[in-house]
Structures are given as C-alpha cells and as structure tokens.
Enzyme design. Structure first.
Site, short mmCIF file in Angstrom:
data_model
loop_
_atom_site.label_atom_id
_atom_site.label_comp_id
_atom_site.label_asym_id
_atom_site.label_seq_id
_atom_site.Cartn_x
_atom_site.Cartn_y
_atom_site.Cartn_z
N PRO A 24 0.86 -1.19 0.00
CA PRO A 24 0.00 0.00 0.00
C PRO A 24 0.89 1.23 0.00
O PRO A 24 1.88 1.28 0.73
CB PRO A 24 -0.76 -0.12 1.32
N ALA A 26 0.37 5.23 0.32
CA ALA A 26 -0.56 6.35 0.47
C ALA A 26 -0.18 7.50 -0.45
O ALA A 26 0.99 7.91 -0.51
CB ALA A 26 -0.59 6.83 1.92
N HIS A 215 7.71 5.56 4.41
CA HIS A 215 7.93 5.74 5.85
C HIS A 215 8.23 4.42 6.53
O HIS A 215 7.63 3.40 6.22
CB HIS A 215 6.68 6.37 6.48
N ALA A 255 9.78 -7.36 3.13
CA ALA A 255 9.54 -6.13 2.34
C ALA A 255 10.77 -5.26 2.35
O ALA A 255 11.43 -5.10 3.38
CB ALA A 255 8.36 -5.35 2.92
N GLY A 278 6.76 -2.40 -3.26
CA GLY A 278 6.19 -1.09 -3.55
C GLY A 278 6.93 -0.38 -4.66
O GLY A 278 6.37 -0.08 -5.74
C1 LIG Z 1 5.83 5.69 -2.15
C2 LIG Z 1 5.64 4.76 -0.99
C3 LIG Z 1 4.56 4.98 -0.13
C4 LIG Z 1 4.34 4.08 0.93
N1 LIG Z 1 3.21 4.24 1.71
C5 LIG Z 1 2.88 3.26 2.60
C6 LIG Z 1 1.60 3.26 3.23
O1 LIG Z 1 0.75 4.13 2.99
N2 LIG Z 1 1.32 2.26 4.10
C7 LIG Z 1 2.21 1.25 4.37
O2 LIG Z 1 1.90 0.36 5.16
N3 LIG Z 1 3.42 1.24 3.78
C8 LIG Z 1 3.76 2.19 2.89
N4 LIG Z 1 4.98 2.13 2.24
C9 LIG Z 1 5.95 1.08 2.60
C10 LIG Z 1 5.59 -0.25 1.92
O3 LIG Z 1 4.54 -0.86 2.64
C11 LIG Z 1 6.75 -1.27 1.89
O4 LIG Z 1 7.29 -1.41 3.16
C12 LIG Z 1 7.84 -0.86 0.91
O5 LIG Z 1 7.31 -0.37 -0.27
C13 LIG Z 1 8.70 -2.07 0.61
O6 LIG Z 1 9.92 -1.66 0.04
P1 LIG Z 1 10.14 -1.38 -1.53
O7 LIG Z 1 9.51 -0.06 -1.76
O8 LIG Z 1 11.61 -1.38 -1.66
O9 LIG Z 1 9.46 -2.47 -2.31
C14 LIG Z 1 5.22 3.01 1.17
C15 LIG Z 1 6.30 2.83 0.29
C16 LIG Z 1 6.50 3.67 -0.79
C17 LIG Z 1 7.64 3.41 -1.74
#
Ligand SMILES: Cc1cc2nc3c(=O)[nH]c(=O)nc-3n(C[C@H](O)[C@H](O)[C@H](O)COP(=O)(O)O)c2cc1C
Length: 412
Positions: A24, A26, A215, A255, A278
């Site tokens: 997810p 946001a 975050h 993750a 993500g």
């Molecule tokens: C642009 C962005 C926004 C994110 N927003 C959220 C969020 O709203 N809720 C959440 O649980 N994790 C959020 N995450 C963290 C992701 O859940 C996850 O931990 C992360 O994307 C995994 O690492 P990766 O980006 O290297 O795949 C966000 C990550 C990114 C890149």
C-alpha cells in the site's frame, strides 16, 4: 517438506496464485494498481493513510466499491489488503499529535526556506497561515471514534487482509478483526517490535527492511534501531518464530528492496511466506507518481536516504538537492532551532509550503522511494511488471505445489 511450504500455505490461505503483495502506498498507489495485482493472482492493497474517515467511513466504502468494479471475478472481491496508519486510526498522544508551538512552526518555515534554491525562497509570512490550516485539518484527526463504523464496514466487505503501519493494535481489537474472517498483518522493523506483534497474535509480520521505500513502520525505537536489512530482519524473525514452535505461527512477509523474481525466490526458499513490493510499481501508469514525477527529478537521482526531516518520521526517499540541503542546513542549527513540529503536523505544513512555491516541477517534493529505485522497469504497466516478476519466480523453481499445502483452512 518443500522449501516453499510457507509460501504455498500463505497463497492457499488467502486464495492467491502468487505470494506477492503489492505494497500500500498512500498518495501513490491507486485502486487500479490494487485491482490489477489482484486480478493476476497477487494481493492488491488499498492505503488509507491519506483518507479522511473522521466523520464517515464513506470514503473507505467508495474505494472498496471502486476496487470491486475493476475486479471482474466476484470470487476475488475479497482479495485485498486494506491498510491503516495505526496512530491515526487510534489517536495516541505519544505519536506527536499535539499542535506544535509557534516557535517550532517558525523554525520549520525557516529551515525549509534556507533549503530552497535562492529564487524560490518564500518572502511572505507563512507561519500563521500554515498553523491555522494545519490545526483545522488535524483538529479531528482522532479516528478511534469511528471504530464501530469501521468494524461494521469491514464486516460487510470482509477484505481478506487488514494491515497496520506505525503501530500494532491491541490483541482484543485484532481478535475482533480475526472474528470477521480477516487476517491481520502488521509492520515491524526491529525484533522488539516483533515481540509486540507476537503477543498481539497477528496473522502476519511484515518485516520492513532498511532498503524499503516510504515511511518506516517503526513504532518502538526505545532500544534504538539497527537498521536491519530485509534479508537480515526476515531471517532473524523466521528464526524467532520457528523457535517458538507455535501451533499457528504468523506468516513472515519480507519487504524492502525486492525488485525481481530471483530475490523473491531466495526469500521464499529461506521460509518467508510472501513478499511485499512497492518501489517496483512506482513508474507504472497505475501509480500516481508516474504522472507527477517531473522531468526535473526523473533520472537525475539514484541515491536514496532515510530522513525524518521532511515529515517528522523517518522515510526513505530520493536524495534530491532539496533533501540534501535540508539535511545540511539542519545539521548547522542550534539545539533550540532544531525544535520542529512533530509528524503529522510537519508533513501537512510542508505540503502547504510546497503549494506556495513558484516552482511546481517536483524539485522540492518528497519522492518516497526504496533502494531498489535504479532497478525499476520502465515503460511497463502494472500487469506487465507483475507478469515478469511471476515468470522470473517460476523460472527459479517456485510453484504452487499441492504436496506442500496442508491442513491450513481457507479464510472464510
Ligand atoms: C511511495 C511509498 C509509499 C508508501 N506508503 C505506505 C503506506 O501508505 N502504508 C504502508 O503500510 N506502507 C507504505 N509504504 C511502505 C511499503 O509498505 C513497503 O514497506 C515498501 O514499499 C517495501 O519496500 P520497496 O519499496 O523497496 O518495495 C510506502 C512505500 C512507498 C515506496
């Protein structure tokens, strides 16, 4: 026993084809992205971090309806992860939600101003304006009043997964969700946080490694953080969970920095039940960022950095000139000047400041991105990225083996 036993059980328990959860994100991921991943056998996620449901759960319902309208197979309508920011859902004074003093707001405006390029500096007085807007925006931030309404909505739509970032709900609340047939996933970044999750009886531990974009989901940094990598954290958590010999152990999801099928397969063969990705989807047309990432920023930066400065909570983002400058200017401040508004006020105020800047080309944006950023596949839509990932995963030998699926019941 298959080395993919855990991932096959995870896939089976949720009725998926692949053990891949789209993270997810946001303000970045859309229901189109979630629906695409769900339609192709993964688990799509809908973030609620930026959704205001302080007075009505209507906006959540709209998202769920819109998701379902994009998923033609009704059997897959429940294959979704609804993601809450825990501190916003259940207001917690320790999360820094008390309105900041004027001095802190002044410090914040001054720091941002010093970090802007000369011609872009703010000349007018923004302090009173951003303070007023932020107060009214956040006055009713406490969403716990909505608990009954949220639970009623969840009972109706029964998403297979509800996940929490920035904190772990109490065992009793988790039990209520599980009683509705919903699996509860919670993010952890340290072993101390994993203990909290284990005591609360979560269904899955989302191990967010240091590489991850966005975050940090951290909520207990009292013992510091080792900034564990995805592989280190996942293996430590697997060791801990296996050592407990629980009858129904939580699934361990990895993750952070996962960008291709080879890495997915490695984590699954170590015993992870699934992966969450993500950054890999950031440039697909189904991501809001793909449209707004400006030419100014695109391709200029490959380094990322974790900084708490922009929002008040540590977040991994592109190390743009603005972020570098913010870090440098902050380091030069006196202790008194370093007093800044807490998350989430700081973040809201930052966005207000951005809206006032003459240059709206993205150079001062907070581009949340993981360390895997240079490996983003360009020019592909979400279906194509997901298709490549699953092909690579299967080419490495992963398959949904019937032999490895055992007694675990499907979520009803
Ligand atoms: C642009 C962005 C926004 C994110 N927003 C959220 C969020 O709203 N809720 C959440 O649980 N994790 C959020 N995450 C963290 C992701 O859940 C996850 O931990 C992360 O994307 C995994 O690492 P990766 O980006 O290297 O795949 C966000 C990550 C990114 C890149």
């Amino acid at each position: 026993m298959s080395r993919y036993q855990n991932s096959c059980r995870f896939v089976q328990s949720l009725g998926l084809k692949y053990p891949i959860i789209q993270a997810p994100m946001a303000g970045v991921s859309t229901v189109q992205l979630a629906a695409t991943i769900t339609n192709h056998g993964g688990l799509g996620s809908i973030p609620l971090g930026g959704v205001d449901f302080t007075t009505t759960v209507g906006p959540i319902e709209d998202l769920l309806k819109s998701f379902q309208s994009l998923v033609p197979n009704p059997d897959l309508h429940r294959n979704v992860n609804l993601n809450f920011f825990y501190h916003e859902y259940k207001s917690d004074p320790s999360c820094g939600e008390t309105p900041p003093q004027k001095r802190k707001v002044e410090n914040w405006v001054s720091l941002v101003n010093k970090s802007l390029l000369g011609p872009d500096r703010i000349s007018g007085d923004l302090v009173s304006e951003i303070t007023t807007t932020s107060r009214s925006l956040l006055a009713a931030r406490s969403k716990h009043k909505m608990e009954a309404a949220v639970l009623a909505l969840l009972a109706h739509y029964q998403p297979k997964v509800v996940s929490f970032h920035f904190g772990c709900p109490e065992k009793e609340f988790i039990g209520k969700l599980q009683g509705l047939g919903i699996a509860v996933h919670v993010c952890a970044t340290t072993l101390a946080e994993v203990d909290v999750l284990l005591n609360a009886g979560v269904d899955a531990i989302l191990c967010q490694g240091d590489e991850a974009g966005g975050h940090r989901g951290s909520f207990d940094l009292s013992n510091g953080t080792e900034n564990l990598s995805t592989f280190a954290l996942t293996q430590l958590v697997l060791g801990k969970v296996n050592g407990l010999r629980l009858q129904n152990p939580p699934v361990v999801i990895a993750a952070g920095g996962i960008m291709d099928g080879t890495v997915i397969e490695s984590l699954l063969s170590l015993g992870a039940g699934g992966v969450m990705m993500g950054t890999a989807f950031l440039r697909t047309p189904e991501s809001i960022v793909s449209r707004t990432f400006s030419k100014q920023v695109e391709g200029l930066y490959t380094d990322t950095i974790i900084t708490p400065l922009v929002s008040g909570r540590p977040a991994r983002c592109l190390k743009t000139l603005f972020v570098s400058s913010l870090e440098r200017e902050y380091a030069n401040l006196s202790d008194k000047e370093k007093g800044l508004p807490d998350y989430v006020y700081r973040y809201v105020m930052y966005k207000k400041i951005l809206a006032h800047l003459p240059n709206q080309d993205g150079r001062y944006g907070l581009h949340l991105t993981g360390q895997g950023y240079p490996f983003i596949r360009s020019g592909l839509n979400a279906q194509q990225v997901f298709g490549e990932l699953t092909e690579e995963l299967e080419a490495r030998g992963w398959k949904l083996g019937v032999d490895s699926i055992n007694e675990l019941p499907k979520v009803q």
